[in-house]
Scaffold this active site. Structure first.
Site, mmCIF file in Angstrom:
data_model
loop_
_atom_site.group_PDB
_atom_site.id
_atom_site.type_symbol
_atom_site.label_atom_id
_atom_site.label_comp_id
_atom_site.label_asym_id
_atom_site.label_seq_id
_atom_site.Cartn_x
_atom_site.Cartn_y
_atom_site.Cartn_z
ATOM 1 N N HIS A 73 0.993 -1.035 -0.126
ATOM 2 C CA HIS A 73 -0.050 0.135 0.117
ATOM 3 C C HIS A 73 0.823 1.177 0.160
ATOM 4 O O HIS A 73 2.011 1.054 0.510
ATOM 5 C CB HIS A 73 -0.791 0.014 1.264
ATOM 6 C CG HIS A 73 -2.031 0.972 1.505
ATOM 7 N ND1 HIS A 73 -1.589 2.331 1.577
ATOM 8 C CD2 HIS A 73 -3.236 0.794 1.129
ATOM 9 C CE1 HIS A 73 -2.721 3.047 1.853
ATOM 10 N NE2 HIS A 73 -3.713 2.131 1.530
ATOM 11 N N ASP B 69 2.980 -4.906 8.132
ATOM 12 C CA ASP B 69 1.724 -4.062 8.031
ATOM 13 C C ASP B 69 0.577 -5.031 8.107
ATOM 14 O O ASP B 69 0.231 -5.522 7.083
ATOM 15 C CB ASP B 69 1.940 -3.333 6.699
ATOM 16 C CG ASP B 69 0.436 -2.509 6.309
ATOM 17 O OD1 ASP B 69 -0.361 -2.740 7.141
ATOM 18 O OD2 ASP B 69 0.326 -2.123 5.331
ATOM 19 N N GLN C 187 -4.699 -5.557 6.881
ATOM 20 C CA GLN C 187 -5.517 -6.498 6.422
ATOM 21 C C GLN C 187 -5.636 -7.794 7.073
ATOM 22 O O GLN C 187 -6.340 -8.694 6.577
ATOM 23 C CB GLN C 187 -5.211 -6.703 4.793
ATOM 24 C CG GLN C 187 -5.198 -5.304 4.067
ATOM 25 C CD GLN C 187 -6.815 -4.792 3.861
ATOM 26 O OE1 GLN C 187 -7.748 -5.679 4.158
ATOM 27 N NE2 GLN C 187 -7.106 -3.860 3.634
ATOM 28 N N LYS D 249 -10.517 -0.934 10.328
ATOM 29 C CA LYS D 249 -10.455 -2.338 9.558
ATOM 30 C C LYS D 249 -10.827 -3.596 10.278
ATOM 31 O O LYS D 249 -10.695 -4.861 9.837
ATOM 32 C CB LYS D 249 -9.240 -2.655 8.560
ATOM 33 C CG LYS D 249 -8.901 -1.454 7.494
ATOM 34 C CD LYS D 249 -7.684 -1.581 6.745
ATOM 35 C CE LYS D 249 -7.236 -0.475 6.212
ATOM 36 N NZ LYS D 249 -8.135 -0.216 4.958
ATOM 37 N N CYS E 26 -4.599 2.429 -3.704
ATOM 38 C CA CYS E 26 -3.512 2.787 -3.169
ATOM 39 C C CYS E 26 -2.094 1.791 -3.399
ATOM 40 O O CYS E 26 -1.411 1.617 -2.433
ATOM 41 C CB CYS E 26 -3.614 3.169 -1.822
ATOM 42 S SG CYS E 26 -4.890 4.252 -1.281
HETATM 43 N N1 PMP Z 1 -1.773 -1.029 4.563
HETATM 44 C C1 PMP Z 1 -2.701 -1.584 4.170
HETATM 45 C C2 PMP Z 1 -2.286 -2.963 3.565
HETATM 46 C C3 PMP Z 1 -4.238 -1.179 3.922
HETATM 47 O O1 PMP Z 1 -5.145 -2.002 3.471
HETATM 48 C C4 PMP Z 1 -4.301 0.075 4.486
HETATM 49 C C5 PMP Z 1 -5.724 0.766 4.194
HETATM 50 N N2 PMP Z 1 -6.346 0.359 2.895
HETATM 51 C C6 PMP Z 1 -3.443 1.127 4.774
HETATM 52 C C7 PMP Z 1 -2.231 0.443 5.096
HETATM 53 C C8 PMP Z 1 -3.495 2.228 5.542
HETATM 54 O O2 PMP Z 1 -4.532 2.127 6.313
HETATM 55 P P1 PMP Z 1 -5.061 3.196 7.260
HETATM 56 O O3 PMP Z 1 -5.685 4.393 6.102
HETATM 57 O O4 PMP Z 1 -5.871 2.935 8.174
HETATM 58 O O5 PMP Z 1 -3.977 4.237 7.733
#
Ligand code: PMP
Length: 415
Positions: free
Chosen positions: A132, A209, A212, A235, A373
Protein backbone atom coordinates in the site's frame (compact mmCIF):
# COMPACT_ATOMS: atom_id res chain seq x y z
CA UNK A 1 -15.39 -19.39 26.24
CA UNK A 2 -17.95 -16.76 25.26
CA UNK A 3 -21.64 -17.53 24.93
CA UNK A 4 -21.56 -17.19 21.16
CA UNK A 5 -18.42 -19.34 20.73
CA UNK A 6 -19.98 -21.98 22.97
CA UNK A 7 -23.16 -21.88 20.90
CA UNK A 8 -21.40 -21.80 17.55
CA UNK A 9 -22.81 -24.40 15.22
CA UNK A 10 -20.56 -26.42 13.02
CA UNK A 11 -20.33 -24.09 10.10
CA UNK A 12 -20.85 -20.45 10.83
CA UNK A 13 -23.95 -18.40 11.43
CA UNK A 14 -23.10 -15.36 9.37
CA UNK A 15 -26.76 -14.27 9.45
CA UNK A 16 -26.60 -13.94 13.21
CA UNK A 17 -23.30 -12.03 13.02
CA UNK A 18 -24.85 -9.81 10.37
CA UNK A 19 -27.62 -8.77 12.73
CA UNK A 20 -25.00 -7.28 15.06
CA UNK A 21 -24.16 -4.68 12.41
CA UNK A 22 -27.05 -2.21 12.10
CA UNK A 23 -25.76 -0.49 8.96
CA UNK A 24 -26.15 -3.68 6.94
CA UNK A 25 -29.91 -3.63 7.37
CA UNK A 26 -30.77 -1.08 4.70
CA UNK A 27 -31.69 -0.71 1.07
CA UNK A 28 -29.33 0.97 -1.37
CA UNK A 29 -30.85 2.05 -4.68
CA UNK A 30 -33.87 -0.12 -3.94
CA UNK A 31 -31.87 -3.27 -3.13
CA UNK A 32 -30.73 -4.79 0.16
CA UNK A 33 -27.16 -3.64 0.80
CA UNK A 34 -24.38 -6.09 -0.03
CA UNK A 35 -21.26 -4.62 1.53
CA UNK A 36 -18.11 -5.96 -0.13
CA UNK A 37 -15.69 -3.12 0.60
CA UNK A 38 -14.33 -4.53 3.83
CA UNK A 39 -10.70 -4.12 2.85
CA UNK A 40 -11.29 -0.36 2.73
CA UNK A 41 -13.12 -0.32 6.04
CA UNK A 42 -15.25 -2.75 8.01
CA UNK A 43 -18.66 -1.98 9.45
CA UNK A 44 -19.18 -1.52 13.18
CA UNK A 45 -21.23 -3.75 15.45
CA UNK A 46 -23.85 -2.19 17.73
CA UNK A 47 -21.61 -2.75 20.79
CA UNK A 48 -18.84 -0.59 19.30
CA UNK A 49 -21.27 2.20 18.44
CA UNK A 50 -22.67 1.99 21.96
CA UNK A 51 -19.26 2.00 23.63
CA UNK A 52 -18.32 5.21 21.83
CA UNK A 53 -21.68 6.82 22.49
CA UNK A 54 -21.64 5.81 26.18
CA UNK A 55 -18.17 7.17 26.61
CA UNK A 56 -19.25 10.57 25.31
CA UNK A 57 -22.51 10.45 27.28
CA UNK A 58 -21.01 9.48 30.63
CA UNK A 59 -17.23 9.55 30.88
CA UNK A 60 -15.79 12.11 28.49
CA UNK A 61 -12.76 13.91 29.91
CA UNK A 62 -9.12 14.33 29.02
CA UNK A 63 -6.84 11.49 30.09
CA UNK A 64 -3.88 11.18 32.46
CA UNK A 65 -3.74 14.72 33.80
CA UNK A 66 -7.01 15.17 35.61
CA UNK A 67 -7.71 14.74 39.31
CA UNK A 68 -11.48 14.54 38.90
CA UNK A 69 -13.67 11.47 38.58
CA UNK A 70 -14.48 11.77 34.88
CA UNK A 71 -10.81 12.08 34.02
CA UNK A 72 -10.11 9.02 36.15
CA UNK A 73 -12.79 7.04 34.35
CA UNK A 74 -11.61 8.16 30.90
CA UNK A 75 -8.00 7.32 31.78
CA UNK A 76 -8.96 3.93 33.13
CA UNK A 77 -11.01 3.05 30.04
CA UNK A 78 -8.27 4.34 27.73
CA UNK A 79 -5.53 2.32 29.42
CA UNK A 80 -7.78 -0.74 29.65
CA UNK A 81 -8.19 -0.41 25.89
CA UNK A 82 -4.41 -0.45 25.47
CA UNK A 83 -4.32 -3.64 27.55
CA UNK A 84 -7.03 -5.14 25.33
CA UNK A 85 -4.88 -4.45 22.26
CA UNK A 86 -1.79 -5.87 23.99
CA UNK A 87 -3.71 -9.08 24.80
CA UNK A 88 -5.18 -9.20 21.30
CA UNK A 89 -1.72 -9.04 19.70
CA UNK A 90 -0.07 -11.28 22.30
CA UNK A 91 2.24 -8.48 23.44
CA UNK A 92 4.41 -9.40 26.41
CA UNK A 93 4.12 -5.85 27.75
CA UNK A 94 1.40 -3.23 27.44
CA UNK A 95 4.05 -0.50 27.04
CA UNK A 96 4.83 -1.92 23.61
CA UNK A 97 1.45 -0.75 22.33
CA UNK A 98 1.56 2.83 21.02
CA UNK A 99 -1.67 4.52 20.00
CA UNK A 100 -1.61 6.16 16.59
CA UNK A 101 -4.30 7.43 14.27
CA UNK A 102 -3.96 4.33 12.09
CA UNK A 103 -1.62 2.15 10.08
CA UNK A 104 -0.38 5.09 8.02
CA UNK A 105 0.55 7.11 11.10
CA UNK A 106 2.22 4.08 12.70
CA UNK A 107 4.44 3.46 9.66
CA UNK A 108 5.30 7.16 9.50
CA UNK A 109 6.23 7.04 13.17
CA UNK A 110 8.69 4.20 12.59
CA UNK A 111 10.04 5.68 9.37
CA UNK A 112 10.60 9.13 10.84
CA UNK A 113 11.76 8.12 14.31
CA UNK A 114 13.73 4.91 13.73
CA UNK A 115 14.53 5.71 10.09
CA UNK A 116 15.86 9.23 10.47
CA UNK A 117 17.93 8.35 13.51
CA UNK A 118 19.38 5.13 12.05
CA UNK A 119 19.57 5.17 8.26
CA UNK A 120 22.75 6.37 6.59
CA UNK A 121 23.65 6.99 2.92
CA UNK A 122 23.82 3.66 1.10
CA UNK A 123 21.55 1.85 3.59
CA UNK A 124 18.56 0.07 2.09
CA UNK A 125 14.91 -0.32 2.98
CA UNK A 126 13.18 -3.14 1.11
CA UNK A 127 9.44 -2.90 0.48
CA UNK A 128 7.52 -5.23 -1.82
CA UNK A 129 5.72 -4.26 -5.01
CA UNK A 130 2.58 -5.40 -3.21
CA UNK A 131 2.66 -2.57 -0.70
CA UNK A 132 0.00 0.00 0.00
CA UNK A 133 1.29 3.54 -0.62
CA UNK A 134 1.45 4.03 3.13
CA UNK A 135 4.23 1.43 3.32
CA UNK A 136 6.16 3.01 0.45
CA UNK A 137 5.95 6.79 0.65
CA UNK A 138 7.05 7.26 4.30
CA UNK A 139 10.19 5.28 3.48
CA UNK A 140 10.80 7.39 0.38
CA UNK A 141 10.50 10.58 2.45
CA UNK A 142 12.98 9.26 4.99
CA UNK A 143 15.29 7.97 2.26
CA UNK A 144 15.35 11.45 0.72
CA UNK A 145 16.34 12.90 4.09
CA UNK A 146 19.00 10.33 4.96
CA UNK A 147 20.53 9.21 1.66
CA UNK A 148 19.20 5.67 2.13
CA UNK A 149 17.53 3.85 -0.76
CA UNK A 150 14.09 2.24 -1.05
CA UNK A 151 14.32 -0.93 -3.14
CA UNK A 152 11.22 -2.85 -4.27
CA UNK A 153 11.09 -6.62 -3.73
CA UNK A 154 9.81 -8.21 -6.96
CA UNK A 155 6.50 -10.05 -7.05
CA UNK A 156 5.49 -12.87 -9.36
CA UNK A 157 2.68 -12.67 -11.93
CA UNK A 158 0.54 -14.53 -9.39
CA UNK A 159 0.94 -11.56 -7.05
CA UNK A 160 3.23 -13.22 -4.51
CA UNK A 161 6.50 -11.91 -3.13
CA UNK A 162 9.32 -13.56 -5.07
CA UNK A 163 11.38 -15.05 -2.24
CA UNK A 164 14.31 -15.87 -4.50
CA UNK A 165 14.57 -12.24 -5.55
CA UNK A 166 14.27 -11.24 -1.91
CA UNK A 167 17.18 -13.55 -1.06
CA UNK A 168 19.24 -11.90 -3.80
CA UNK A 169 18.48 -8.44 -2.44
CA UNK A 170 19.28 -9.23 1.16
CA UNK A 171 22.75 -8.17 2.20
CA UNK A 172 24.43 -6.06 4.87
CA UNK A 173 23.11 -2.83 3.33
CA UNK A 174 19.51 -3.77 4.13
CA UNK A 175 18.41 -2.25 7.44
CA UNK A 176 14.66 -2.70 7.16
CA UNK A 177 12.26 -4.99 5.32
CA UNK A 178 8.71 -3.61 5.36
CA UNK A 179 5.96 -5.84 4.01
CA UNK A 180 2.26 -6.29 4.42
CA UNK A 181 0.81 -9.38 6.04
CA UNK A 182 -2.02 -9.44 3.51
CA UNK A 183 -2.14 -7.42 0.29
CA UNK A 184 -5.14 -5.11 0.24
CA UNK A 185 -5.18 -5.17 -3.56
CA UNK A 186 -5.00 -8.92 -4.22
CA UNK A 187 -5.52 -10.65 -0.88
CA UNK A 188 -2.12 -12.37 -1.00
CA UNK A 189 -1.12 -13.71 2.42
CA UNK A 190 2.60 -13.11 2.63
CA UNK A 191 4.95 -15.69 4.20
CA UNK A 192 5.94 -13.37 7.00
CA UNK A 193 7.69 -16.02 9.11
CA UNK A 194 9.97 -16.87 6.23
CA UNK A 195 10.57 -13.22 5.35
CA UNK A 196 11.46 -12.46 8.98
CA UNK A 197 13.95 -15.30 9.18
CA UNK A 198 15.56 -14.28 5.88
CA UNK A 199 15.81 -10.63 6.98
CA UNK A 200 17.19 -11.52 10.41
CA UNK A 201 19.98 -13.52 8.77
CA UNK A 202 21.43 -10.24 7.43
CA UNK A 203 20.61 -8.25 10.56
CA UNK A 204 17.69 -6.29 9.06
CA UNK A 205 14.61 -5.28 11.02
CA UNK A 206 11.14 -6.22 9.80
CA UNK A 207 7.97 -4.15 9.89
CA UNK A 208 4.74 -6.03 9.20
CA UNK A 209 1.76 -4.01 8.01
CA UNK A 210 -1.12 -5.93 9.56
CA UNK A 211 -3.89 -3.60 8.35
CA UNK A 212 -5.50 -6.43 6.37
CA UNK A 213 -4.69 -9.48 8.47
CA UNK A 214 -6.01 -8.89 11.96
CA UNK A 215 -9.69 -8.96 10.96
CA UNK A 216 -9.28 -12.36 9.31
CA UNK A 217 -7.43 -14.45 11.86
CA UNK A 218 -5.90 -14.13 15.35
CA UNK A 219 -2.37 -12.79 14.98
CA UNK A 220 0.23 -13.60 17.64
CA UNK A 221 2.67 -10.80 16.89
CA UNK A 222 5.67 -11.98 18.97
CA UNK A 223 5.39 -15.38 17.26
CA UNK A 224 5.84 -13.65 13.88
CA UNK A 225 9.27 -12.53 15.04
CA UNK A 226 8.93 -9.08 13.49
CA UNK A 227 10.22 -5.89 15.09
CA UNK A 228 7.24 -3.66 14.36
CA UNK A 229 3.60 -4.49 13.65
CA UNK A 230 1.03 -1.90 12.65
CA UNK A 231 -2.75 -1.96 12.28
CA UNK A 232 -5.84 0.26 11.97
CA UNK A 233 -8.92 0.09 14.20
CA UNK A 234 -11.38 0.73 11.40
CA UNK A 235 -10.44 -2.40 9.49
CA UNK A 236 -11.10 -4.43 12.63
CA UNK A 237 -14.74 -3.41 13.27
CA UNK A 238 -13.55 -0.42 15.33
CA UNK A 239 -13.71 3.30 14.61
CA UNK A 240 -11.65 5.36 12.18
CA UNK A 241 -8.86 7.56 13.46
CA UNK A 242 -7.30 5.03 15.81
CA UNK A 243 -4.58 2.48 15.21
CA UNK A 244 -1.58 0.87 16.79
CA UNK A 245 2.15 0.59 16.52
CA UNK A 246 3.50 -2.46 18.30
CA UNK A 247 7.27 -2.58 18.65
CA UNK A 248 10.07 -4.44 20.34
CA UNK A 249 10.66 -2.72 23.62
CA UNK A 250 14.42 -2.18 23.23
CA UNK A 251 13.88 -0.57 19.82
CA UNK A 252 11.08 1.68 21.04
CA UNK A 253 13.21 2.69 24.04
CA UNK A 254 16.10 3.64 21.77
CA UNK A 255 13.99 5.54 19.23
CA UNK A 256 13.70 9.34 19.55
CA UNK A 257 10.25 10.92 19.80
CA UNK A 258 8.56 11.61 16.49
CA UNK A 259 6.15 14.36 17.50
CA UNK A 260 6.63 16.79 20.36
CA UNK A 261 3.94 18.21 22.59
CA UNK A 262 1.98 17.55 25.74
CA UNK A 263 1.97 14.11 27.34
CA UNK A 264 5.18 12.87 25.69
CA UNK A 265 7.43 14.86 28.03
CA UNK A 266 8.88 14.24 31.46
CA UNK A 267 10.00 17.82 32.06
CA UNK A 268 10.05 20.75 29.69
CA UNK A 269 12.67 23.39 30.26
CA UNK A 270 14.91 25.80 28.37
CA UNK A 271 17.16 24.73 26.81
CA UNK A 272 16.47 21.00 27.15
CA UNK A 273 13.43 18.82 27.64
CA UNK A 274 13.33 15.24 28.84
CA UNK A 275 10.83 12.72 27.57
CA UNK A 276 8.22 10.49 29.08
CA UNK A 277 8.62 6.72 29.26
CA UNK A 278 6.98 4.22 26.88
CA UNK A 279 4.37 4.28 25.52
CA UNK A 280 3.70 7.96 26.20
CA UNK A 281 6.96 9.13 24.59
CA UNK A 282 5.27 8.60 21.22
CA UNK A 283 1.84 9.94 22.11
CA UNK A 284 2.04 13.71 21.91
CA UNK A 285 -1.22 15.58 22.38
CA UNK A 286 -4.72 14.49 23.34
CA UNK A 287 -5.23 10.99 21.97
CA UNK A 288 -8.31 9.55 20.31
CA UNK A 289 -9.80 8.36 23.59
CA UNK A 290 -13.19 7.39 22.20
CA UNK A 291 -11.44 5.66 19.32
CA UNK A 292 -9.34 3.54 21.65
CA UNK A 293 -12.42 2.62 23.68
CA UNK A 294 -14.30 1.76 20.49
CA UNK A 295 -11.43 -0.42 19.30
CA UNK A 296 -11.37 -2.26 22.62
CA UNK A 297 -15.12 -2.88 22.23
CA UNK A 298 -14.45 -4.29 18.75
CA UNK A 299 -11.79 -6.60 20.19
CA UNK A 300 -14.26 -7.69 22.88
CA UNK A 301 -16.79 -8.34 20.16
CA UNK A 302 -14.33 -10.50 18.24
CA UNK A 303 -13.91 -12.48 21.46
CA UNK A 304 -17.55 -13.56 21.07
CA UNK A 305 -16.85 -14.97 17.60
CA UNK A 306 -15.54 -18.44 16.91
CA UNK A 307 -12.65 -17.20 14.81
CA UNK A 308 -11.69 -20.60 13.39
CA UNK A 309 -15.24 -20.96 12.09
CA UNK A 310 -15.20 -17.39 10.81
CA UNK A 311 -12.01 -18.11 8.86
CA UNK A 312 -13.53 -21.23 7.37
CA UNK A 313 -16.64 -19.20 6.48
CA UNK A 314 -14.61 -16.52 4.70
CA UNK A 315 -12.60 -19.19 2.89
CA UNK A 316 -15.86 -20.77 1.71
CA UNK A 317 -17.06 -17.39 0.40
CA UNK A 318 -13.84 -16.96 -1.56
CA UNK A 319 -13.94 -20.55 -2.84
CA UNK A 320 -17.51 -20.09 -4.12
CA UNK A 321 -16.46 -16.76 -5.66
CA UNK A 322 -13.66 -18.44 -7.59
CA UNK A 323 -16.03 -21.18 -8.77
CA UNK A 324 -18.53 -18.65 -10.06
CA UNK A 325 -15.77 -16.50 -11.56
CA UNK A 326 -14.49 -19.44 -13.59
CA UNK A 327 -17.91 -19.61 -15.29
CA UNK A 328 -17.86 -15.98 -16.45
CA UNK A 329 -16.31 -15.63 -19.85
CA UNK A 330 -14.03 -12.59 -20.07
CA UNK A 331 -13.59 -12.31 -16.30
CA UNK A 332 -9.97 -12.32 -15.21
CA UNK A 333 -9.00 -12.68 -11.58
CA UNK A 334 -6.08 -10.36 -10.92
CA UNK A 335 -3.46 -12.12 -8.85
CA UNK A 336 -3.73 -15.83 -8.24
CA UNK A 337 -1.90 -16.23 -4.94
CA UNK A 338 -1.84 -19.74 -3.50
CA UNK A 339 -2.88 -18.32 -0.13
CA UNK A 340 -5.41 -15.46 -0.24
CA UNK A 341 -7.51 -13.84 2.47
CA UNK A 342 -11.02 -12.68 1.68
CA UNK A 343 -10.21 -10.54 -1.37
CA UNK A 344 -11.24 -11.04 -4.97
CA UNK A 345 -9.76 -8.56 -7.46
CA UNK A 346 -10.86 -8.86 -11.06
CA UNK A 347 -11.28 -7.31 -14.49
CA UNK A 348 -14.12 -7.84 -16.89
CA UNK A 349 -13.06 -7.79 -20.52
CA UNK A 350 -14.35 -4.78 -22.43
CA UNK A 351 -15.37 -2.88 -19.29
CA UNK A 352 -13.77 -0.24 -17.13
CA UNK A 353 -13.55 -1.10 -13.41
CA UNK A 354 -15.30 2.11 -12.36
CA UNK A 355 -18.24 1.43 -14.73
CA UNK A 356 -18.60 -2.05 -13.20
CA UNK A 357 -18.40 -0.55 -9.72
CA UNK A 358 -21.10 2.01 -10.47
CA UNK A 359 -23.39 -0.58 -12.01
CA UNK A 360 -22.95 -2.82 -8.97
CA UNK A 361 -23.79 0.13 -6.71
CA UNK A 362 -27.03 0.63 -8.60
CA UNK A 363 -27.86 -2.90 -7.51
CA UNK A 364 -26.95 -2.17 -3.89
CA UNK A 365 -23.54 -3.86 -4.06
CA UNK A 366 -20.60 -1.92 -2.63
CA UNK A 367 -17.20 -2.81 -4.09
CA UNK A 368 -14.03 -0.79 -4.59
CA UNK A 369 -12.52 0.02 -7.97
CA UNK A 370 -9.21 1.58 -8.97
CA UNK A 371 -5.60 1.14 -7.96
CA UNK A 372 -6.34 0.45 -4.27
CA UNK A 373 -3.47 2.74 -3.19
CA UNK A 374 -1.08 0.28 -4.82
CA UNK A 375 -0.05 2.05 -8.01
CA UNK A 376 3.37 0.32 -8.28
CA UNK A 377 1.61 -3.07 -8.12
CA UNK A 378 -0.87 -2.05 -10.83
CA UNK A 379 2.05 -0.87 -12.97
CA UNK A 380 3.86 -4.17 -12.36
CA UNK A 381 0.76 -6.09 -13.44
CA UNK A 382 0.26 -3.79 -16.43
CA UNK A 383 -3.27 -2.69 -15.51
CA UNK A 384 -4.75 0.63 -14.39
CA UNK A 385 -6.80 -0.92 -11.59
CA UNK A 386 -9.26 -3.64 -10.69
CA UNK A 387 -12.71 -4.21 -9.27
CA UNK A 388 -12.25 -5.52 -5.75
CA UNK A 389 -14.76 -7.43 -3.65
CA UNK A 390 -13.54 -8.01 -0.10
CA UNK A 391 -15.28 -10.25 2.40
CA UNK A 392 -15.79 -10.13 6.12
CA UNK A 393 -17.41 -12.21 8.84
CA UNK A 394 -20.90 -10.87 8.11
CA UNK A 395 -20.95 -11.62 4.39
CA UNK A 396 -23.03 -14.54 3.20
CA UNK A 397 -23.22 -16.89 0.24
CA UNK A 398 -26.26 -14.83 -0.79
CA UNK A 399 -23.90 -11.82 -1.05
CA UNK A 400 -21.64 -13.82 -3.36
CA UNK A 401 -24.61 -14.76 -5.55
CA UNK A 402 -25.74 -11.14 -5.67
CA UNK A 403 -22.22 -10.06 -6.71
CA UNK A 404 -22.30 -12.48 -9.62
CA UNK A 405 -25.80 -11.45 -10.68
CA UNK A 406 -24.35 -7.94 -10.82
CA UNK A 407 -21.30 -9.05 -12.78
CA UNK A 408 -23.51 -10.85 -15.31
CA UNK A 409 -25.61 -7.72 -15.68
CA UNK A 410 -22.46 -5.62 -16.22
CA UNK A 411 -21.34 -8.06 -18.87
CA UNK A 412 -24.67 -7.86 -20.68
CA UNK A 413 -24.65 -4.07 -20.60
CA UNK A 414 -21.01 -3.21 -21.24
CA UNK A 415 -19.03 -6.11 -22.61
N1 PMP B 1 -1.77 -0.93 4.57
C1 PMP B 1 -2.72 -1.71 4.03
C2 PMP B 1 -2.35 -3.11 3.61
C3 PMP B 1 -4.01 -1.24 3.90
O1 PMP B 1 -4.95 -2.00 3.36
C4 PMP B 1 -4.32 0.09 4.32
C5 PMP B 1 -5.72 0.66 4.14
N2 PMP B 1 -6.30 0.38 2.91
C6 PMP B 1 -3.30 0.85 4.88
C7 PMP B 1 -2.05 0.30 5.00
C8 PMP B 1 -3.56 2.23 5.38
O2 PMP B 1 -4.42 2.19 6.47
P1 PMP B 1 -5.04 3.51 7.09
O3 PMP B 1 -5.62 4.28 5.94
O4 PMP B 1 -6.07 3.01 8.03
O5 PMP B 1 -3.94 4.25 7.76
Amino acid sequence: MSARAANALPGFDAESVRRDFPILDQQINGHPLVYLDNAATTQKPECVIEAISNYYRRDNANVHRGVHTLSDRATHAFEQARQAVADFLGSPRVEQVIWTSGTTAAINLVAHSWGRSTLRPGDRVLVSWLEHHSNIVPWQLVAAATGAEVIPIPVTDAGEIDLRSLADLLDGRVKMVAVNHVSNALGTVNPVLEIVSMAKAVGALVLVDGAQSVAHWPVDVPALGCDFFVMSGHKLFGPTGVGVLWGREALLEAMPPFMGGGEMIERVAFPTTTFNSLPFKFEAGTPNIAGAIGLAAAIDYLGTIDREAAMAHEAALLARTLELAAEVEGLRRVGTPAHAAGIFSFLLEGTHPSDVGMLLDQQGIAVRTGHHCAQPLMERLGIPGTVRASYSIYNTQEDVSRLFEGIHKAKRLFA
